[in-house]
Design a protein around this motif. Structure first.
Motif, PDB file in Angstrom:
ATOM      1  N   LEU A  95      49.338 -47.234 -12.406  1.00 41.90           N
ATOM      2  CA  LEU A  95      48.116 -47.509 -11.637  1.00 41.90           C
ATOM      3  C   LEU A  95      47.202 -46.286 -11.568  1.00 41.90           C
ATOM      4  O   LEU A  95      46.033 -46.417 -11.218  1.00 41.90           O
ATOM      5  N   PHE A  96      47.757 -45.120 -11.868  1.00 37.89           N
ATOM      6  CA  PHE A  96      46.968 -43.893 -11.753  1.00 37.89           C
ATOM      7  C   PHE A  96      46.402 -43.460 -13.104  1.00 37.89           C
ATOM      8  O   PHE A  96      45.744 -42.441 -13.209  1.00 37.89           O
ATOM      9  N   GLN A  97      46.718 -44.225 -14.156  1.00 43.31           N
ATOM     10  CA  GLN A  97      46.179 -43.947 -15.500  1.00 43.31           C
ATOM     11  C   GLN A  97      44.778 -44.567 -15.612  1.00 43.31           C
ATOM     12  O   GLN A  97      44.384 -45.348 -14.753  1.00 43.31           O
ATOM     13  N   HIS A 156      35.736 -47.540 -14.680  1.00 45.46           N
ATOM     14  CA  HIS A 156      36.370 -48.638 -13.943  1.00 45.46           C
ATOM     15  C   HIS A 156      36.483 -48.218 -12.483  1.00 45.46           C
ATOM     16  O   HIS A 156      36.261 -47.048 -12.160  1.00 45.46           O
ATOM     17  N   PRO A 167      45.680 -38.486 -20.194  1.00 44.03           N
ATOM     18  CA  PRO A 167      46.757 -37.576 -19.823  1.00 44.03           C
ATOM     19  C   PRO A 167      48.069 -38.349 -19.822  1.00 44.03           C
ATOM     20  O   PRO A 167      48.068 -39.578 -19.851  1.00 44.03           O
ATOM     21  N   GLU A 221      51.079 -40.049 -18.315  1.00 44.74           N
ATOM     22  CA  GLU A 221      51.471 -40.617 -17.011  1.00 44.74           C
ATOM     23  C   GLU A 221      52.649 -39.900 -16.379  1.00 44.74           C
ATOM     24  O   GLU A 221      52.728 -39.772 -15.159  1.00 44.74           O
ATOM     25  N   PHE A 259      51.871 -37.129 -13.941  1.00 45.21           N
ATOM     26  CA  PHE A 259      51.061 -37.344 -12.725  1.00 45.21           C
ATOM     27  C   PHE A 259      51.796 -36.789 -11.490  1.00 45.21           C
ATOM     28  O   PHE A 259      52.976 -37.081 -11.289  1.00 45.21           O
ATOM     29  N   SER A 283      40.350 -36.272 -13.228  1.00 42.33           N
ATOM     30  CA  SER A 283      41.168 -37.195 -14.017  1.00 42.33           C
ATOM     31  C   SER A 283      42.236 -36.453 -14.811  1.00 42.33           C
ATOM     32  O   SER A 283      43.302 -37.003 -15.076  1.00 42.33           O
ATOM     33  N   LYS A 284      41.944 -35.242 -15.229  1.00 40.38           N
ATOM     34  CA  LYS A 284      42.890 -34.535 -16.098  1.00 40.38           C
ATOM     35  C   LYS A 284      43.893 -33.720 -15.284  1.00 40.38           C
ATOM     36  O   LYS A 284      45.014 -33.517 -15.708  1.00 40.38           O
ATOM     37  N   THR A 297      44.731 -37.394 -11.320  1.00 41.07           N
ATOM     38  CA  THR A 297      44.993 -38.608 -12.107  1.00 41.07           C
ATOM     39  C   THR A 297      43.671 -39.342 -12.351  1.00 41.07           C
ATOM     40  O   THR A 297      42.770 -39.286 -11.510  1.00 41.07           O
ATOM     41  N   PRO A 298      43.556 -40.042 -13.491  1.00 39.64           N
ATOM     42  CA  PRO A 298      42.298 -40.744 -13.799  1.00 39.64           C
ATOM     43  C   PRO A 298      42.067 -41.977 -12.925  1.00 39.64           C
ATOM     44  O   PRO A 298      40.931 -42.264 -12.542  1.00 39.64           O
ATOM     45  N   GLY A 299      43.150 -42.704 -12.582  1.00 45.52           N
ATOM     46  CA  GLY A 299      43.017 -44.001 -11.920  1.00 45.52           C
ATOM     47  C   GLY A 299      42.312 -43.940 -10.580  1.00 45.52           C
ATOM     48  O   GLY A 299      41.754 -44.936 -10.125  1.00 45.52           O
ATOM     49  N   ILE A 300      42.326 -42.749  -9.927  1.00 41.85           N
ATOM     50  CA  ILE A 300      41.672 -42.642  -8.619  1.00 41.85           C
ATOM     51  C   ILE A 300      40.160 -42.537  -8.758  1.00 41.85           C
ATOM     52  O   ILE A 300      39.435 -42.684  -7.788  1.00 41.85           O
ATOM     53  N   ARG A 301      39.666 -42.276  -9.979  1.00 43.05           N
ATOM     54  CA  ARG A 301      38.219 -42.248 -10.270  1.00 43.05           C
ATOM     55  C   ARG A 301      37.460 -41.312  -9.328  1.00 43.05           C
ATOM     56  O   ARG A 301      36.630 -41.756  -8.528  1.00 43.05           O
TER      57      ARG A 301
END
Lengths: 385, 385
Positions: free
Chosen positions: A58-60, A257, B35, B37, B40, B225-226, B229-233
């Protein structure tokens, strides 16, 4: 650097500005469109939030259209036909912005109700649309004026909030929904149905979406700010797949996203056994506050102030006799009550009807009553009839 | 509805499209900019995530510029002068989009390095900017070409990735940074310094931001993101307050604000005692993978393939003899390895230099070696010299 031309005419949001002022403990704020923090279903979200740390995927980076299982849930929950799709947005505000960026050229004609949601006026202003306004009546848009607008044949879209309108609280009747659907089909205009308050109906009977009467001439915006929480910034746009695809393309450039962990938490919440109860409690609370506010208004404000009962949502619209609503709102703030003057909800300043938007969801009945006491003084001194 | 003119020429992101294909277990993907996963820092985030359910105010509507304590942290961490501000964005991608929307009119001239980050080409394409390209050399932008561009006096901004460029991995020398700063001041051009990979230096000495040589002629984009984590935007733009204010105004319309719970979790992470160790481990891992990939390339690819050593980031750039890079990348995918052909990184298709972007952060050394085996075959059949 110089400001882009599209930005030069955009005013910063009065509401966002007043919210920072209205934070003071001396001020009762009826200005925001804020749900009550105490109602946030954090207990129902607790387990999902704690479990996020075990879900690295979910964090990718994720899909632009949204978290797959959440999109699947929406497809089934909103019974999307196979020719329709959804895209999860960073709040429904982003959904509206993506629509304007994907479909509006400068000077394209956009129809809105007057008054209208400030965030929509900002979005279409940034898109440099040519905004045409149609007045609102007690049961929805003035259909004659709307048809006259559409008949000019150059309208791209009609933006509307049929359920518990912001700022007026008006809810479109079934007949208006059907007629708007018919007109959109007849004149090939796309209805942008913004439905953030739809689930906040606390009286009367639920009506079908206006877009259900023109499913291939519409896009629907949904917000999870009012029924889940605003801070997670999640909304949804649904509609014809060939119209959702361009929104995806703009969203790739806009933010890739929306937050994936927040989408997973939202899915768990929407599927939680207790979620329906949470909504019931919310409606019950907001109904009591709305009734309390209207009682206070009826008892304490001069009879030349008129307010229309609402069956849901977050706002009532207090109509005033001719007066300077900006000065009145400023004076109200000095007397410890924050409200939003009608002037901020009109694109065309000449069309402004004197009124105040009063929010009833983020203050207790006692605080609402105090607010009306304070407001009574201010109104009497500004609207000497 | 018809597509807006600004969108008609925008292609969907090749990289976003290939990512969905490259998910298959048979394919080794060197295509994404993902990155790993497994790196993370979820253990460091676990407590914050679980604690969110006790912090209802984080789930309310928040300030457009970002979560106050996080902005304070950034001000101190990046030593912003009092005349500068920051704005938290939904990924640094959004920061770039806000900049283009606030400052670029259609046909305004924007300078970019060629090749360049695809997301930036998309953003400036949507803004209908007139993009001019300047070639890249081993130590950064071609300064003569850059000055010639600037001297035409109609350039609004220069977008660049000075640290471990995407796609080439090039890192600007100190001299280039100083010269670019000087040129931006001399010709009144704003440097948009995109620094997503800056903390991923695993060799050599850290250099000052190019923008530090023209602090009032620049805006800096940072990504979490790098390193988180990317998913948190979440990303950040910093610079002169009078340039950050318009970004706020656009962001009000774009998404009101970015996810507040995610901002609070990011703040806790950045302040965590173990965060520096996390970064150390990340750099160590990526260095080993980068060296592994370059070893495999040197040993297994024909000598006409050239690759330049990098000191950080996520990519190496594999230069090829004249060939059809799109056909080559397609054939590579059929042979189980996903790569990105150089063609997608050029605004002007005539300027394309045949090359492949290879990502080394999201595959083990063994998988990278296998990928080069597969690629060797494909290259030999496509680049018969």
């Amino acid at each position: 650097m110089l400001l882009a031309k599209s930005l030069q005419e955009i005013k910063p949001s009065y509401i966002r500005e007043i919210l920072s002022v209205a934070n003071s403990p001396d001020i009762i704020s009826l200005a925001g469109g804020l749900p009550d923090e105490a109602t946030f279903p954090l207990t129902l979200m607790q387990k999902s939030l704690a479990n996020l740390a075990n879900m690295p995927s979910l964090f990718q980076y994720g899909n632009t259209a949204g978290y797959g299982p959440l999109l699947e849930y929406f497809r089934s929950c909103y019974q999307l036909p196979s020719s329709h799709d959804g895209i999860v947005c960073t709040g429904s505000q982003q959904g509206l912005d993506l629509i304007a960026r994907a479909f509006i050229n400068p000077n394209d004609k956009v129809v809105m109700e007057a008054p209208s949601y400030l965030g929509a006026i900002q979005v279409f202003g940034l898109a440099q649309a040519n905004i045409e306004s149609v007045a609102q009546q007690a049961d929805g848009s003035d259909l004659k004026a709307l048809e006259a607008c559409f008949a000019k044949k150059d309208v791209v879209l009609f933006y509307a909030v049929p359920d518990f309108h912001n700022p007026t609280g008006v809810c479109w009747s079934l007949a208006v929904r059907q007629q708007v659907g018919r007109l959109c089909q007849q004149y090939d205009v796309t209805l942008i149905e913004d439905a953030p308050y739809r689930e906040l109906r606390f009286k009367g009977e639920a009506l079908p979406l206006a877009s259900s009467f023109c499913p291939n001439h519409s896009l629907v915006l949904r917000s999870f700010s009012k029924i889940a929480t605003p801070g997670i910034r999640l909304g949804l746009v649904t509609g014809r797949s060939d119209w959702i695809a361009p929104l995806n393309k703009v969203k790739q450039a806009a933010d890739l996203h929306s937050s994936m962990p927040m989408q997973a938490v939202l899915l768990d919440l929407l599927q939680h056994d207790e979620f329906a109860h949470h909504l019931e409690r919310l409606r019950h609370l907001y109904r009591a506050r709305c009734e309390g506010l209207i009682n206070s208004i009826t008892q304490k404000l001069p009879s030349y102030c008129r307010v229309q009962a609402v069956e849901g949502g977050m706002f009532v619209w207090l109509l005033l006799p001719t007066c300077d609503v900006d000065a009145l709102a400023k004076s109200a703030l000095e007397h410890g009550v924050a409200v939003v003057p009608s002037s901020v909800f009109y694109q065309d300043s000449e069309a402004v009807i004197p009124a105040l938007r009063l929010n009833f969801t983020n203050a207790t009945i006692e605080a609402l009553d105090d607010a009306i006491d304070r407001l009574a003084m201010v109104i009497k001194s500004h609207c000497a009839i």
